[in-house]
Design an enzyme around this catalytic site. Structure first.
Site, PDB file in Angstrom:
ATOM      1  N   CYS A 142      51.826  36.746  44.014  1.00  0.00           N
ATOM      2  CA  CYS A 142      52.562  37.276  42.859  1.00  0.00           C
ATOM      3  C   CYS A 142      54.062  37.161  43.153  1.00  0.00           C
ATOM      4  O   CYS A 142      54.506  37.372  44.293  1.00  0.00           O
ATOM      5  CB  CYS A 142      52.165  38.721  42.584  1.00  0.00           C
ATOM      6  SG  CYS A 142      50.414  38.862  42.165  1.00  0.00           S
ATOM      7  N   SER A 166      46.779  45.533  37.856  1.00  0.00           N
ATOM      8  CA  SER A 166      48.187  45.150  37.903  1.00  0.00           C
ATOM      9  C   SER A 166      48.455  44.171  36.771  1.00  0.00           C
ATOM     10  O   SER A 166      48.160  42.986  36.885  1.00  0.00           O
ATOM     11  CB  SER A 166      48.482  44.498  39.257  1.00  0.00           C
ATOM     12  OG  SER A 166      48.366  45.469  40.267  1.00  0.00           O
ATOM     13  N   HIS A 194      51.616  43.882  34.531  1.00  0.00           N
ATOM     14  CA  HIS A 194      52.974  43.360  34.762  1.00  0.00           C
ATOM     15  C   HIS A 194      53.567  42.451  33.691  1.00  0.00           C
ATOM     16  O   HIS A 194      54.749  42.092  33.786  1.00  0.00           O
ATOM     17  CB  HIS A 194      53.085  42.630  36.105  1.00  0.00           C
ATOM     18  CG  HIS A 194      52.609  43.421  37.277  1.00  0.00           C
ATOM     19  ND1 HIS A 194      52.961  44.733  37.488  1.00  0.00           N
ATOM     20  CD2 HIS A 194      51.798  43.095  38.320  1.00  0.00           C
ATOM     21  CE1 HIS A 194      52.395  45.175  38.597  1.00  0.00           C
ATOM     22  NE2 HIS A 194      51.685  44.207  39.109  1.00  0.00           N
ATOM     23  N   CYS A 241      48.213  38.081  51.613  1.00  0.00           N
ATOM     24  CA  CYS A 241      47.472  37.956  50.355  1.00  0.00           C
ATOM     25  C   CYS A 241      47.671  36.545  49.829  1.00  0.00           C
ATOM     26  O   CYS A 241      48.774  36.009  49.886  1.00  0.00           O
ATOM     27  CB  CYS A 241      47.973  38.968  49.321  1.00  0.00           C
ATOM     28  SG  CYS A 241      47.062  38.899  47.754  1.00  0.00           S
ATOM     29  N   CYS A 262      56.060  50.673  47.322  1.00  0.00           N
ATOM     30  CA  CYS A 262      55.156  49.626  46.829  1.00  0.00           C
ATOM     31  C   CYS A 262      55.791  48.260  46.995  1.00  0.00           C
ATOM     32  O   CYS A 262      56.946  48.057  46.655  1.00  0.00           O
ATOM     33  CB  CYS A 262      54.905  49.775  45.345  1.00  0.00           C
ATOM     34  SG  CYS A 262      54.318  51.356  44.868  1.00  0.00           S
ATOM     35  N   GLU A 299      49.761  47.802  57.002  1.00  0.00           N
ATOM     36  CA  GLU A 299      50.337  49.126  56.824  1.00  0.00           C
ATOM     37  C   GLU A 299      49.481  50.042  55.971  1.00  0.00           C
ATOM     38  O   GLU A 299      48.745  49.602  55.098  1.00  0.00           O
ATOM     39  CB  GLU A 299      51.717  48.980  56.188  1.00  0.00           C
ATOM     40  CG  GLU A 299      52.644  48.289  57.155  1.00  0.00           C
ATOM     41  CD  GLU A 299      54.050  48.143  56.622  1.00  0.00           C
ATOM     42  OE1 GLU A 299      54.883  47.595  57.342  1.00  0.00           O
ATOM     43  OE2 GLU A 299      54.306  48.584  55.491  1.00  0.00           O
ATOM     44  N   GLY A 309      47.301  43.219  50.350  1.00  0.00           N
ATOM     45  CA  GLY A 309      46.101  42.446  50.055  1.00  0.00           C
ATOM     46  C   GLY A 309      45.452  42.764  48.729  1.00  0.00           C
ATOM     47  O   GLY A 309      45.783  43.749  48.072  1.00  0.00           O
ATOM     48  N   CYS A 316      47.392  55.294  50.992  1.00  0.00           N
ATOM     49  CA  CYS A 316      47.437  53.942  50.427  1.00  0.00           C
ATOM     50  C   CYS A 316      47.027  52.961  51.531  1.00  0.00           C
ATOM     51  O   CYS A 316      47.693  52.851  52.551  1.00  0.00           O
ATOM     52  CB  CYS A 316      48.856  53.667  49.933  1.00  0.00           C
ATOM     53  SG  CYS A 316      49.058  52.022  49.232  1.00  0.00           S
ATOM     54  N   CYS A 352      56.106  40.167  44.982  1.00  0.00           N
ATOM     55  CA  CYS A 352      55.423  40.957  46.014  1.00  0.00           C
ATOM     56  C   CYS A 352      55.679  40.377  47.399  1.00  0.00           C
ATOM     57  O   CYS A 352      55.429  39.194  47.640  1.00  0.00           O
ATOM     58  CB  CYS A 352      53.926  40.977  45.723  1.00  0.00           C
ATOM     59  SG  CYS A 352      52.961  41.772  47.028  1.00  0.00           S
TER      60      CYS A 352
HETATM   61  N1  SAH Z   1      46.564  43.338  45.285  1.00  0.00           N
HETATM   62  C1  SAH Z   1      46.387  44.515  44.538  1.00  0.00           C
HETATM   63  C2  SAH Z   1      46.715  45.771  45.296  1.00  0.00           C
HETATM   64  C3  SAH Z   1      47.915  45.757  46.191  1.00  0.00           C
HETATM   65  S1  SAH Z   1      49.494  45.669  45.411  1.00  0.00           S
HETATM   66  C4  SAH Z   1      47.167  44.447  43.247  1.00  0.00           C
HETATM   67  O1  SAH Z   1      47.957  43.528  43.083  1.00  0.00           O
HETATM   68  O2  SAH Z   1      46.928  45.280  42.390  1.00  0.00           O
HETATM   69  C5  SAH Z   1      49.728  47.316  44.791  1.00  0.00           C
HETATM   70  C6  SAH Z   1      50.700  47.413  43.641  1.00  0.00           C
HETATM   71  O3  SAH Z   1      52.058  47.229  44.081  1.00  0.00           O
HETATM   72  C7  SAH Z   1      50.443  46.353  42.577  1.00  0.00           C
HETATM   73  O4  SAH Z   1      50.494  46.885  41.287  1.00  0.00           O
HETATM   74  C8  SAH Z   1      51.581  45.406  42.824  1.00  0.00           C
HETATM   75  O5  SAH Z   1      51.822  44.625  41.713  1.00  0.00           O
HETATM   76  C9  SAH Z   1      52.711  46.348  43.176  1.00  0.00           C
HETATM   77  N2  SAH Z   1      53.843  45.680  43.792  1.00  0.00           N
HETATM   78  C10 SAH Z   1      53.849  44.546  44.521  1.00  0.00           C
HETATM   79  N3  SAH Z   1      55.100  44.219  44.894  1.00  0.00           N
HETATM   80  C11 SAH Z   1      55.920  45.167  44.380  1.00  0.00           C
HETATM   81  C12 SAH Z   1      57.341  45.383  44.442  1.00  0.00           C
HETATM   82  N4  SAH Z   1      58.135  44.559  45.125  1.00  0.00           N
HETATM   83  N5  SAH Z   1      57.835  46.457  43.813  1.00  0.00           N
HETATM   84  C13 SAH Z   1      57.017  47.305  43.155  1.00  0.00           C
HETATM   85  N6  SAH Z   1      55.681  47.161  43.073  1.00  0.00           N
HETATM   86  C14 SAH Z   1      55.132  46.086  43.673  1.00  0.00           C
HETATM   87 FE1  SF4 Z   2      48.455  40.109  46.380  1.00  0.00          FE
HETATM   88 FE2  SF4 Z   2      48.644  42.365  44.906  1.00  0.00          FE
HETATM   89 FE3  SF4 Z   2      50.817  41.315  46.147  1.00  0.00          FE
HETATM   90 FE4  SF4 Z   2      49.743  40.056  44.047  1.00  0.00          FE
HETATM   91  S1  SF4 Z   2      50.711  42.109  44.046  1.00  0.00           S
HETATM   92  S2  SF4 Z   2      50.410  39.087  45.957  1.00  0.00           S
HETATM   93  S3  SF4 Z   2      47.570  40.441  44.357  1.00  0.00           S
HETATM   94  S4  SF4 Z   2      49.009  42.144  47.136  1.00  0.00           S
END
Ligand code: SAH
Ligand code: SF4
Length: 364
Positions: A115, A218, A220, A111, A338, A91, A164, A104, A118
């Protein structure tokens, strides 16, 4: 063998043209046609000699990934879903704002970093996207969004924050970044192209040398114990090492701060004590914070922090002098927020055994 010219950055295209016995300026012309003017048909490249066009037609294609769906949210956010073969889709989300338009972009199908909060991570890893698939998202979005009547850029900013981990697909990501910055391609400012990483320390150092752009990390969690759980790559590159890598990155970065992303999880990482611990953990790193209200997805154990909690958390950081913004949740009516980017990905890692994906995509 037919080559896809969208897989080359400017140097790669020149090298390929040289192999065909063609001059570098011809490669530049074709680069401009493809990326500046969004042209995929060699015959429409009118200032290219017919003989060269015929050669290109015989040996090459300009093939971006196909758009399989294109939806506009009530708030103007637009989500594209791209077919990347093998039953996988990724996407891309366009977010219009008053002073900019941000795209974006995804860099992997799935991935591997898993995390906890995610949905992409929960799908497991399928494969790295090719350069054509990464830059093709921008190519297709530019085409779909059309030219701005005032001649202003519609897409002024790109963030690699889709599906990713960009730095886990380093070579292809860097080539795509170079195309975004190239004046003969998209001509974006380094300050307006952002790589978001979960903290792959060695690759952050490589990016600083290869193609420094704006950096989002990221984070967190304010301590290793919690971050180990939320962002498992922390076990390999803990917070102190990550902070040192951020400082090194800033020596060459186009901006003089790192943006820390912090997803707000109710009762998990969002207390006053966490905010204060965060100040200590990031001391010495010029930074801004971007708080992201958690976007739930089916099967996730977390809840979004209450708005008042987010406000109070932000206040603690602000009082300490750190610019803190809270991300507006946009596009959630089309699952474009996100972490909700839940394109269909075949889970090669079997992380989702017993669960069915796509999570949300097919509902529309
Ligand atoms: N892999 C990279 C980039 C993609 S994720 C990274 O982790 O930075 C982009 C952002 O969205 C990251 O900060 C990630 O932590 C956040 N994200 C992932 N899942 C989410 C969710 N369920 N709610 C809000 N933000 C989320
Ligand atoms: Fe991958 Fe970023 Fe999602 Fe973590 S937050 S699983 S690094 S896409």
């Amino acid at each position: 063998m037919t080559v896809n010219l969208l897989d080359f950055d400017a140097d790669g295209l020149s090298a390929w043209f040289a192999e065909q016995g063609e001059k570098p300026f011809r490669a530049r012309q074709v680069l401009r046609w493809m990326h500046r003017f969004g042209e995929a048909d060699f015959d429409a490249m009118t200032d290219i000699a017919k003989s060269l066009r015929d050669k290109l037609k015989a040996k090459a294609v300009v093939a971006p990934p196909a758009v399989v769906s294109d939806k506009v949210s009530g708030d103007g956010t637009r989500k594209f879903l791209f077919d990347v073969g093998g039953g996988n889709a990724v996407e891309t989300v366009f977010i219009p704002e008053d002073d900019r338009g941000t795209l974006c972009v995804s860099t992997q199908a799935g991935c591997a970093l898993d995390c906890a909060f995610c949905s992409t991570g929960k799908q497991g890893f399928n494969r790295n996207l090719t350069v054509a698939e990464i830059i093709g998202q921008l190519w297709q979005a530019n085409r779909a969004l059309g030219a701005d009547p005032k001649g202003e850029r519609i897409i002024s900013n790109v963030v690699l924050m889709g599906m990713g981990e960009p730095l886990a697909n380093f070579d292809n990501t860097v080539k795509a970044l170079r195309l975004m910055l190239d004046d003969n391609a998209y001509g974006l400012s380094r300050r307006r192209v952002t790589v978001s990483t979960s903290g792959l320390v060695p690759a952050m150092d490589q990016l600083r040398e290869a193609c420094p752009v704006a950096l989002a990390v990221s984070l967190h969690a304010p301590n290793d114990k919690l971050r180990d759980e939320l962002v498992p790559i922390n076990k390999k590159y803990p917070i102190a090492e990550l902070m040192a890598a951020c400082r090194r990155y800033l020596e060459k970065a186009p901006r003089d701060f790192v943006t820390f992303e912090y997803v707000m999880l109710d009762g998990i990482n969002d207390t006053d004590a966490h905010a204060r611990e965060l100040l200590a953990a990031t001391r010495g790193v010029p930074c801004k914070f971007n708080l992201i209200p958690f976007n739930p997805f089916p099967g996730s154990p977390f809840r979004r922090s209450q708005p008042e909690r987010v406000r109070r958390f932000a206040e603690i950081l602000m009082v300490a002098g750190i610019i803190t913004t809270t991300r507006k949740t946009r596009g959630d009516d089309i699952d474009a927020a996100c972490g909700q980017l839940a394109g269909q990905v075949q889970d090669k890692t079997r992380r989702t055994a017993g669960r069915t994906f796509p999570l949300q995509e097919v509902r529309h």
